[in-house]
Design an enzyme around this catalytic site. Structure first.
Site, short mmCIF file in Angstrom:
data_model
loop_
_atom_site.label_atom_id
_atom_site.label_comp_id
_atom_site.label_asym_id
_atom_site.label_seq_id
_atom_site.Cartn_x
_atom_site.Cartn_y
_atom_site.Cartn_z
N MET A 173 -36.15 12.82 42.77
CA MET A 173 -35.99 14.16 43.32
C MET A 173 -34.54 14.67 43.33
SD MET A 173 -39.06 14.89 43.68
CE MET A 173 -39.08 16.42 44.58
N ARG A 174 -33.73 14.18 42.40
CA ARG A 174 -32.36 14.72 42.27
C ARG A 174 -32.21 15.24 40.84
NH1 ARG A 174 -28.95 16.06 44.62
NH2 ARG A 174 -27.16 14.68 44.62
N ILE A 175 -31.39 16.28 40.70
CA ILE A 175 -31.16 16.84 39.37
C ILE A 175 -30.18 15.93 38.62
CG2 ILE A 175 -30.19 18.80 38.10
CD1 ILE A 175 -31.26 20.58 40.40
N HIS A 204 -43.64 16.55 35.49
CA HIS A 204 -43.52 17.68 36.42
C HIS A 204 -44.92 18.19 36.76
CE1 HIS A 204 -41.60 21.07 38.35
NE2 HIS A 204 -42.50 21.86 37.78
#
Ligand code: GRF
Length: 190
Positions: free
Chosen positions: A85-87, A104
């Site tokens: 959940m991190r870019i 996704h």
């Protein structure tokens, strides 16, 4: 083929991938499961399945160096994002160009980002699903590799859609990884 799997939470996709690779005896070494969240349930599951785990502090905007420090010695051919959940920062992407795969929970290019089930319901869409794509520097916008679709019924809620989409994900992601990373002809059924 060496892979590492990056997670942040429950790890149901990670579990489906590990089990599929083991069951089908695929020539893919899962070198490690890495999480930015030390409390991720998926870390316990990975350990139970005999996979090495690491936690990396990804709280900086550019956490490339911290992640590279753990990932590089593992010499992965592919990086598999499974609910991470991190870019992913640009520097890390440049080290693994076209070798980072993400799943996704929407039919991209519809609904990049968060709250995809809510958005599909609000727009009164008739279908929804999941997408596997290569990661580039734009959020959820890299080249699409595979998709799987479900029908949205009038009675569906965010929770029921989440369940439907995750069921699709658990089939699509392992099969897509198998067909992309091995010469094994286990073609995904979309
Ligand atoms: C999945 O729905 C995936 O599409 C999204 O995050 C969720 C992760 O779930 N990227 P889990 O941790 O694999 O159970």
């Amino acid at each position: 083929m060496n892979i590492v799997i990056l997670i942040s939470g429950y790890g149901s996709n990670m579990k489906a991938i590990i089990e599929y690779i083991k069951t089908n005896k695929l020539p893919i070494n899962i070198k490690a499961v890495i999480s930015n969240n030390p409390n991720a349930h998926g870390l316990t599951t990975a350990n139970q399945l005999g996979i090495n785990t690491f936690t990396v502090d990804c709280s900086q905007l550019d956490f490339s160096d911290s992640l590279l420090e753990v990932v590089t010695p593992l010499k992965p051919d592919w990086i598999i994002l499974a609910g991470f959940m991190r870019i992913i920062p640009a520097k890390f992407i440049s080290f693994y160009q076209n070798k980072i795969l993400n799943i996704h929970p929407s039919l991209l290019p519809k609904y990049p980002g968060l709250n995809t089930h809510k958005k599909a319901l609000a727009n009164k869409d008739c279908k929804h699903g999941c997408t596997i794509h290569l990661v580039n520097e734009q959020l959820d916008a890299g080249p699409i590799i595979a998709q799987s679709t479900c029908i949205i019924e009038e009675t569906d809620t965010e929770e029921s859609l989440k369940t439907k989409v995750q069921k699709l994900e658990h089939k699509l992601y392992p099969k897509t990884i198998a067909s992309l990373l091995t010469s094994n002809n286990l073609a995904p059924t979309y």
